[in-house]
Design a protein around this motif. Structure first.
Motif, PDB file in Angstrom:
ATOM      1  N   TRP A 282       0.829  -1.194   0.000  1.00 16.50           N
ATOM      2  CA  TRP A 282       0.000   0.000   0.000  1.00 16.50           C
ATOM      3  C   TRP A 282       0.874   1.258   0.000  1.00 16.50           C
ATOM      4  O   TRP A 282       1.954   1.286   0.619  1.00 16.50           O
ATOM      5  CB  TRP A 282      -0.905   0.013   1.230  1.00 16.50           C
ATOM      6  CG  TRP A 282      -1.835  -1.156   1.255  1.00 16.50           C
ATOM      7  CD1 TRP A 282      -2.189  -1.952   0.209  1.00 16.50           C
ATOM      8  CD2 TRP A 282      -2.510  -1.651   2.403  1.00 16.50           C
ATOM      9  NE1 TRP A 282      -3.065  -2.936   0.596  1.00 16.50           N
ATOM     10  CE2 TRP A 282      -3.289  -2.767   1.966  1.00 16.50           C
ATOM     11  CE3 TRP A 282      -2.574  -1.284   3.751  1.00 16.50           C
ATOM     12  CZ2 TRP A 282      -4.081  -3.490   2.834  1.00 16.50           C
ATOM     13  CZ3 TRP A 282      -3.383  -1.995   4.609  1.00 16.50           C
ATOM     14  CH2 TRP A 282      -4.123  -3.096   4.145  1.00 16.50           C
ATOM     15  N   PRO A 283       0.416   2.313  -0.636  1.00 16.38           N
ATOM     16  CA  PRO A 283       1.212   3.547  -0.694  1.00 16.38           C
ATOM     17  C   PRO A 283       1.196   4.295   0.633  1.00 16.38           C
ATOM     18  O   PRO A 283       0.307   4.099   1.466  1.00 16.38           O
ATOM     19  CB  PRO A 283       0.525   4.360  -1.798  1.00 16.38           C
ATOM     20  CG  PRO A 283      -0.875   3.856  -1.812  1.00 16.38           C
ATOM     21  CD  PRO A 283      -0.825   2.413  -1.424  1.00 16.38           C
ATOM     22  N   ARG A 284       2.226   5.153   0.785  1.00 19.29           N
ATOM     23  CA  ARG A 284       2.319   6.033   1.951  1.00 19.29           C
ATOM     24  C   ARG A 284       2.434   7.467   1.439  1.00 19.29           C
ATOM     25  O   ARG A 284       3.071   7.717   0.403  1.00 19.29           O
ATOM     26  CB  ARG A 284       3.530   5.693   2.812  1.00 19.29           C
ATOM     27  CG  ARG A 284       3.542   4.258   3.322  1.00 19.29           C
ATOM     28  CD  ARG A 284       2.483   4.049   4.401  1.00 19.29           C
ATOM     29  NE  ARG A 284       2.633   2.777   5.065  1.00 19.29           N
ATOM     30  CZ  ARG A 284       1.926   1.706   4.823  1.00 19.29           C
ATOM     31  NH1 ARG A 284       1.014   1.732   3.869  1.00 19.29           N
ATOM     32  NH2 ARG A 284       2.122   0.586   5.507  1.00 19.29           N
ATOM     33  N   ALA A 285       1.825   8.403   2.154  1.00 21.38           N
ATOM     34  CA  ALA A 285       1.820   9.804   1.706  1.00 21.38           C
ATOM     35  C   ALA A 285       2.267  10.725   2.839  1.00 21.38           C
ATOM     36  O   ALA A 285       2.116  10.410   4.026  1.00 21.38           O
ATOM     37  CB  ALA A 285       0.435  10.203   1.210  1.00 21.38           C
ATOM     38  N   SER A 286       2.827  11.903   2.428  1.00 18.93           N
ATOM     39  CA  SER A 286       3.277  12.892   3.409  1.00 18.93           C
ATOM     40  C   SER A 286       3.235  14.267   2.749  1.00 18.93           C
ATOM     41  O   SER A 286       3.414  14.399   1.537  1.00 18.93           O
ATOM     42  CB  SER A 286       4.705  12.578   3.882  1.00 18.93           C
ATOM     43  OG  SER A 286       5.184  13.592   4.736  1.00 18.93           O
ATOM     44  N   ARG A 287       2.972  15.296   3.567  1.00 17.20           N
ATOM     45  CA  ARG A 287       2.951  16.670   3.070  1.00 17.20           C
ATOM     46  C   ARG A 287       4.181  17.420   3.621  1.00 17.20           C
ATOM     47  O   ARG A 287       4.176  17.906   4.751  1.00 17.20           O
ATOM     48  CB  ARG A 287       1.685  17.387   3.545  1.00 17.20           C
ATOM     49  CG  ARG A 287       0.413  16.927   2.918  1.00 17.20           C
ATOM     50  CD  ARG A 287       0.303  17.323   1.448  1.00 17.20           C
ATOM     51  NE  ARG A 287       0.369  18.751   1.230  1.00 17.20           N
ATOM     52  CZ  ARG A 287      -0.651  19.589   1.318  1.00 17.20           C
ATOM     53  NH1 ARG A 287      -1.850  19.121   1.643  1.00 17.20           N
ATOM     54  NH2 ARG A 287      -0.502  20.875   1.080  1.00 17.20           N
ATOM     55  N   PRO A 288       5.264  17.552   2.829  1.00 18.40           N
ATOM     56  CA  PRO A 288       6.435  18.283   3.324  1.00 18.40           C
ATOM     57  C   PRO A 288       6.175  19.778   3.467  1.00 18.40           C
ATOM     58  O   PRO A 288       6.746  20.436   4.324  1.00 18.40           O
ATOM     59  CB  PRO A 288       7.503  18.002   2.270  1.00 18.40           C
ATOM     60  CG  PRO A 288       6.742  17.692   1.022  1.00 18.40           C
ATOM     61  CD  PRO A 288       5.489  17.016   1.484  1.00 18.40           C
ATOM     62  N   ASP A 289       5.318  20.328   2.605  1.00 19.06           N
ATOM     63  CA  ASP A 289       4.920  21.728   2.720  1.00 19.06           C
ATOM     64  C   ASP A 289       3.572  21.880   2.050  1.00 19.06           C
ATOM     65  O   ASP A 289       2.991  20.918   1.513  1.00 19.06           O
ATOM     66  CB  ASP A 289       5.975  22.678   2.120  1.00 19.06           C
ATOM     67  CG  ASP A 289       6.301  22.342   0.676  1.00 19.06           C
ATOM     68  OD1 ASP A 289       5.366  22.329  -0.148  1.00 19.06           O
ATOM     69  OD2 ASP A 289       7.490  22.092   0.377  1.00 19.06           O
ATOM     70  N   SER A 290       3.054  23.100   2.046  1.00 16.61           N
ATOM     71  CA  SER A 290       1.695  23.325   1.551  1.00 16.61           C
ATOM     72  C   SER A 290       1.572  23.136   0.050  1.00 16.61           C
ATOM     73  O   SER A 290       0.461  22.980  -0.468  1.00 16.61           O
ATOM     74  CB  SER A 290       1.248  24.747   1.929  1.00 16.61           C
ATOM     75  OG  SER A 290       2.124  25.717   1.343  1.00 16.61           O
ATOM     76  N   ASN A 291       2.647  23.122  -0.675  1.00 12.06           N
ATOM     77  CA  ASN A 291       2.603  23.035  -2.139  1.00 12.06           C
ATOM     78  C   ASN A 291       3.072  21.683  -2.675  1.00 12.06           C
ATOM     79  O   ASN A 291       3.230  21.543  -3.892  1.00 12.06           O
ATOM     80  CB  ASN A 291       3.459  24.142  -2.756  1.00 12.06           C
ATOM     81  CG  ASN A 291       2.943  25.524  -2.416  1.00 12.06           C
ATOM     82  OD1 ASN A 291       1.743  25.728  -2.316  1.00 12.06           O
ATOM     83  ND2 ASN A 291       3.848  26.464  -2.218  1.00 12.06           N
ATOM     84  N   LEU A 293       3.136  17.193  -2.258  1.00 12.64           N
ATOM     85  CA  LEU A 293       2.663  15.936  -1.699  1.00 12.64           C
ATOM     86  C   LEU A 293       3.660  14.858  -2.090  1.00 12.64           C
ATOM     87  O   LEU A 293       4.036  14.738  -3.261  1.00 12.64           O
ATOM     88  CB  LEU A 293       1.267  15.587  -2.239  1.00 12.64           C
ATOM     89  CG  LEU A 293       0.706  14.231  -1.805  1.00 12.64           C
ATOM     90  CD1 LEU A 293       0.433  14.221  -0.299  1.00 12.64           C
ATOM     91  CD2 LEU A 293      -0.550  13.900  -2.604  1.00 12.64           C
ATOM     92  N   LEU A 294       4.093  14.116  -1.091  1.00 14.98           N
ATOM     93  CA  LEU A 294       4.998  12.999  -1.345  1.00 14.98           C
ATOM     94  C   LEU A 294       4.200  11.698  -1.281  1.00 14.98           C
ATOM     95  O   LEU A 294       3.422  11.475  -0.338  1.00 14.98           O
ATOM     96  CB  LEU A 294       6.116  12.957  -0.298  1.00 14.98           C
ATOM     97  CG  LEU A 294       7.069  14.162  -0.240  1.00 14.98           C
ATOM     98  CD1 LEU A 294       8.106  13.954   0.858  1.00 14.98           C
ATOM     99  CD2 LEU A 294       7.744  14.384  -1.580  1.00 14.98           C
ATOM    100  N   ILE A 301       9.187   6.951  -5.402  1.00 16.75           N
ATOM    101  CA  ILE A 301       8.742   8.134  -4.659  1.00 16.75           C
ATOM    102  C   ILE A 301       8.357   9.192  -5.680  1.00 16.75           C
ATOM    103  O   ILE A 301       9.129   9.525  -6.587  1.00 16.75           O
ATOM    104  CB  ILE A 301       9.855   8.693  -3.738  1.00 16.75           C
ATOM    105  CG1 ILE A 301      10.294   7.641  -2.708  1.00 16.75           C
ATOM    106  CG2 ILE A 301       9.375   9.959  -3.027  1.00 16.75           C
ATOM    107  CD1 ILE A 301      11.461   8.087  -1.859  1.00 16.75           C
ATOM    108  N   TRP A 302       7.098   9.692  -5.539  1.00 13.10           N
ATOM    109  CA  TRP A 302       6.646  10.798  -6.367  1.00 13.10           C
ATOM    110  C   TRP A 302       6.644  12.067  -5.516  1.00 13.10           C
ATOM    111  O   TRP A 302       6.084  12.084  -4.414  1.00 13.10           O
ATOM    112  CB  TRP A 302       5.224  10.556  -6.864  1.00 13.10           C
ATOM    113  CG  TRP A 302       5.091   9.579  -7.985  1.00 13.10           C
ATOM    114  CD1 TRP A 302       5.011   9.843  -9.310  1.00 13.10           C
ATOM    115  CD2 TRP A 302       4.984   8.149  -7.863  1.00 13.10           C
ATOM    116  NE1 TRP A 302       4.876   8.696 -10.033  1.00 13.10           N
ATOM    117  CE2 TRP A 302       4.859   7.626  -9.166  1.00 13.10           C
ATOM    118  CE3 TRP A 302       5.007   7.262  -6.778  1.00 13.10           C
ATOM    119  CZ2 TRP A 302       4.735   6.276  -9.436  1.00 13.10           C
ATOM    120  CZ3 TRP A 302       4.886   5.915  -7.024  1.00 13.10           C
ATOM    121  CH2 TRP A 302       4.761   5.429  -8.344  1.00 13.10           C
TER     122      TRP A 302
END
Length: 997
Positions: A282-291, A293-294, A301-302
């Motif tokens: 399953w994928p994992r997601a993270s928001r490094p900043d407001s602009n 999405l990882l 890694i996108w």
């Protein structure tokens, strides 16, 4: 479980949660999905407790909590294996997560978790939900599902969970009664709440059905579903809501980007062909900043960049209404209005070597990922070996791995990738939560305090000192440095220790004075700390100076010892250093004396030591040590000079044959103390026999500075004493000569009483100045003529003797010397003219009558000054008849011509004088006869009448000038004035008669 956990409202297709459980309802799974669901079951199975030893790279510290007693053996809670040879502290530090409910991680493995800025939510494979604060303070724990919870979402007010049992449970975090469950009949992998869920009660979900379902409250409270994605591309394994208007869902097609305001999919990023199956990992997601999405999925890694789309008027057309509007119910919470469309672009795609089970943003443009390696199977025993996940830090610009570390988690057997997750909580110190089914670890970046402790634990005191400047007090930091110096000394690294000690115990930043070391209690606390630190630094200097001295490492100490007297280190320390170098290296000793302030050491002690050393060396008379002795002597002289004991330095200067010793005496004003030693000191300037062979001019040039010094001190040392010292006590009378010459130029008053000495010195050293000096002295008391005559006779200075004899009236003797010794007729004639005496001329004529040269000279040099004493004609008559005088006829003719010419010139001159006298007389007469014009004033008129025989007074009246015929005389005039006035008035009348027509 709390019995009060229930829901306020039940809706169609939803299940009421009562007494902490959901009512049973069988989940129907189609046969086509059996194999896939079985794999999911394998990956999410409930795990038995298995103890696995952690790796050596990571240490997990326990977080104390009362619940830890139920989490198993304490020996399993801490991984204490470390690499003691590490030179640098780790990037991360770890603590074991043990504040969850007792059954979690042991009897009931964790299936998923989420980490919100306000709340953390954990879920288990048995369907239990645990909500707590970010400090793990429990809020509520309840059973929400009958099977594994696959997804948790929260907006900080409400939470939503999706389960393998096909249900979605949504509830309020704080209100236990506000909770509802929905059954979708098939496993749900993902759920998110509408941005305005508290009002709309809308949410989005997806799972094994492959559809993305937008659920909202319809008529009569029934659930109304709208399909956003019809399916056919495999299960929905993840849904992410970004900025409340962008939906990202992942399926076999890839990453789908759905823009809610326009009801359309705006982008689809397909998965690479070599990527693993979507449903397995399953994928994992993270928001490094407001602009951005990882998304980490499989081993890719996108990095997706989110921005507002800038419309192009040439290509972009108004969006047509999607058929989605036909299927969305009228009660849908989303109101579609024309808005600026967003766009999502791929900024980076990085492929890594391992599967990724977690991703989060890290510091310094780094990403943290947790990687998973599938178990390896032994080729012979077919036993599986399970591997711990690894944490890696990836450069977000180039995708390179900059740090990696294997984790040491417990009970990893039988765990798949989906059993691990990585979450982050950003606070003052970011925290990263590494969660597996059977273990939980909190990772934090190693802070400066952590690094400091790490260095101290390993006795790496230098590194501890370097990083502790802003972490601990200056006093504590000082002790770190002292410990480092101590470790260097133990390793016999004295050079490094001394260099660091100089840096450590630096007092340059302190205003060091006696007041700063004895400050009163009224100073501020900050100043008190500075004073305490300074005192401690000075104390450490004393301690380490003694250590270096006793260990024989004086050289290292010499280079670093403070050179400020204000610090107040004991003088004995500096004395010991100087004594060491005095015995071992004279040049170093000399340099130290030259550079050190004398307040640092006991000067008298060093002087005494130097005197003894020099005397011992001189007694040995070792030529090899002459250079060292000379250096030490110079040092001793310098010390005496600095301590105002210059007199003690003089014998050493004489021993050194210092040619500038007299300059030294003058500079220190002790010349008068060594008058009798001056001849010896002067001779130090000359080599052997140089005094006897050098010309007087060269001597004068070489001694000019010394002579100037003597003249400068003429008021301290009387000139008579100088003369006696050099002319009587020693054979250096030329010094007296030079001295009197310069003294006469500077202060001729002091040189007046040395006429006899100067005659003697002129006669001895500079004869050309003797006769001018004799002739300049008009006072008979300037010098003793008899002594001068004696000197000139002894030296056979005839010209000077002739002058002296003439001066005392010994004309005959003088002329005899001129005629007989000098045979100089011109000098004889000049002498006679100078004497202007008939007897002298008579003597000259008598001596000359038989000398042809003299006769010729008398005739040729006859003039008016000599005519009264002799006549050339008479000389011609007196000369012997048979005497021959060469050129006599010519001389006589020349004399005659000169005599006639003289007469003519005299007559002309006399006539000129007569004419000039007559002219001058007439001028004076006219001046006397000239009238004086004055203004009318009675008193002045009276005085004027008394002074002149005739007076004419002019009066202007009607432009006519008339003579005043009479003058009124005051009655107080005396008779003589009246008579004179009357006479003068009568004279005026005569003048008027003659002048007027």
């Amino acid at each position: 479980m709390p019995e009060e956990n229930g829901i306020n409202n039940s809706v169609d297709d939803g299940h009421t949660v009562a007494n902490g459980d959901l009512h049973e309802k069988t989940t129907v799974i189609s046969s086509d999905d059996e194999e896939q669901d079985q794999q999911e079951q394998d990956n999410n199975t409930t795990l038995d407790s298995v103890d696995v030893q952690p790796t050596t790279e990571t240490t997990f510290d326990e977080t104390s909590d009362s619940s830890s007693d139920d989490n198993g053996d304490d020996s399993q809670d801490e991984v204490d294996s470390e690499d003691e040879d590490e030179d640098e502290p780790p990037k991360l530090k770890y603590t074991r997560l043990n504040k969850l409910p007792p059954n979690f991680l042991t009897k009931d493995p964790i299936s998923t978790a989420t980490f919100h800025e306000s709340y953390f939510i954990f879920a288990t494979h048995s369907g239990i939900i645990h909500i707590c604060t970010h400090t793990f303070e429990p809020i509520r724990t309840f059973k929400a599902h009958r099977a594994s919870v696959l997804c948790i979402y929260t907006d900080g007010t409400y939470f939503a969970t999706a389960s393998m049992d096909g249900t979605v449970v949504i509830g309020s975090i704080k209100d236990e009664k506000d909770i509802v469950a929905y059954d979708f009949q098939r496993p749900v992998h993902a759920v998110v709440l509408d941005a305005n869920y508290s009002k709309t009660r809308n949410f989005i979900s997806g799972g094994m059905s492959g559809q993305v379902v937008y659920s909202s409250k319809g008529w009569l409270g029934k659930r109304s579903d709208t399909i956003l994605d019809q399916g056919g591309n495999g299960p929905i394994v993840s849904i992410q809501l970004v900025d409340d208007d962008l939906l990202f869902w992942m399926n076999d097609k890839g990453i789908n980007v759905f823009y809610l305001p326009t009801r359309s999919i705006i982008s689809v990023f397909e998965k690479p062909e070599d990527s693993p199956r979507s449903d397995l990992y399953w994928p994992r997601a993270s928001r490094p900043d407001s602009n951005r999405l990882l998304i980490a999925w499989g081993n890719y890694i996108w990095s997706l960049k989110i921005s507002i789309k800038v419309p192009n008027p040439d290509t972009d057309k108004p969006a047509e209404s999607s058929r989605m509007s036909k299927i969305l119910p009228s009660t849908a919470s989303i109101t579609f209005r024309p808005v600026q469309e967003k766009e999502v672009e791929i900024e980076h795609i990085f492929k890594v070597d391992s599967l990724i089970c977690g991703i989060a943003s890290f510091t310094d443009d780094l990403w943290m990922i947790m990687t998973y390696e599938p178990p390896t199977i032994h080729s012979e025993t077919h036993e599986r070996t399970y591997h711990n996940p690894e944490l890696k830090l990836i450069n977000s610009i180039n995708g390179e791995v900059e740090f990696e570390e294997e984790l040491g988690l417990r009970d990893i057997a039988n765990l798949g990738l989906n059993d691990f997750l990585l979450g982050s909580y950003i606070s003052d110190i970011p925290q990263y939560y590494i969660i597996s089914a059977k273990d939980g670890v909190i990772a934090q970046e190693f802070q400066m305090n952590d690094r400091l402790k790490w260095y101290l634990d390993r006795e790496q005191y230098l590194q501890a000192w370097e990083i502790s400047e802003h972490l601990v007090s200056p006093m504590k930091r000082l002790y770190y440095g002292i410990q480092y110096v101590d470790s260097l000394i133990k390793d016999d690294e004295w050079d490094i220790a001394s260099e660091f000690l100089c840096k450590l115990l630096n007092v340059a930043g302190f205003q060091v004075d006696n007041h700063s070391l004895t400050q009163s209690s009224k100073v501020s606390s900050e100043d008190e700390n500075d004073v305490s630190l300074l005192k401690e630094i000075i104390k450490q200097w004393e301690t380490w100076a003694v250590i270096f001295l006793k260990s024989g490492h004086i050289k290292e100490l010499t280079d670093i010892i403070p050179l400020s007297p204000e610090i107040g280190l004991p003088r004995v320390i500096y004395n010991d250093i100087l004594n060491y170098w005095l015995l071992n290296d004279v040049q170093v000793f000399s340099d130290l004396i030259q550079n050190w302030d004398q307040e640092l050491y006991d000067v008298s002690s060093i002087e005494s030591k130097l005197e003894d050393t020099i005397n011992e060396a001189e007694e040995k008379d070792d030529n090899d040590d002459n250079t060292d002795v000379d250096i030490l002597t110079r040092v001793l002289i310098s010390l005496y000079d600095e301590t105002m004991d210059s007199i003690k330095a003089v014998p050493h200067l004489i021993h050194l044959k210092d040619p500038n010793i007299i300059t030294y005496l003058s500079k220190n004003h002790i010349l008068v103390n060594f008058i009798h030693d001056l001849p010896e000191m002067i001779q130090l300037r000359f080599q052997s026999q140089e005094l006897q062979t050098m010309s007087i001019d060269k001597l004068e040039s070489k001694l000019d500075d010394i002579i100037s010094i003597f003249v400068k001190h003429r008021l301290e040392i009387p000139p008579k004493q100088i003369i006696e010292t050099f002319s009587i006590e020693s054979d250096l009378s030329f010094i007296s000569f030079f001295y009197l010459e310069k003294l006469d130029m500077i202060d001729n008053y002091l040189s007046e009483g040395f006429g006899n000495e100067r005659i003697q010195l002129y006669a001895q050293y500079r004869r050309e100045k003797l006769r001018p000096f004799l002739m300049k002295s008009t006072n008979n008391n300037d010098y003793n003529i008899d002594e001068a005559i004696e000197i000139c006779e002894r030296m056979e200075y005839i010209e000077e003797l002739v002058y002296l004899l003439g001066k005392i009236g010994e004309n005959k003797k003088a002329l005899e010397l001129i005629v007989q010794r000098l045979d100089d007729p011109i000098m004889a004639i000049e002498f006679a003219k100078h004497q202007n005496d008939r007897e002298a001329w008579g003597i000259l004529l008598d001596y000359s009558i038989e000398k042809p040269r003299f006769i010729k000279a008398l005739i040729e040099n006859s003039d008016e000054s000599s005519n009264m004493y002799y006549d050339p004609i008479t000389i011609l008559k007196r000369m012997p008849k048979d005497m021959k005088v060469d050129g006599l006829n010519k001389s006589v003719i020349e004399f005659s011509k000169n005599n006639d010419l003289n007469m003519i010139l005299n007559q002309i001159i006399l006539k000129i004088i007569y004419m000039k006298s007559e002219e001058t007389s007439k001028s004076y007469k006219l001046q006397k006869l000239k009238g004086v014009e004055v203004e009318m004033d009675r008193l002045e008129l009276q005085e004027l009448i008394q002074s002149f025989e005739t007076i004419v007074v002019l009066q202007e009246k009607e432009n006519d000038v008339k003579l005043i015929q009479e003058c009124e005389i005051t009655t107080d005039c005396d008779n003589s004035s009246f008579i004179n006035l009357r006479k003068k008035l009568n004279h005026l009348k005569d003048l008027k008669r003659k002048l007027l027509p």
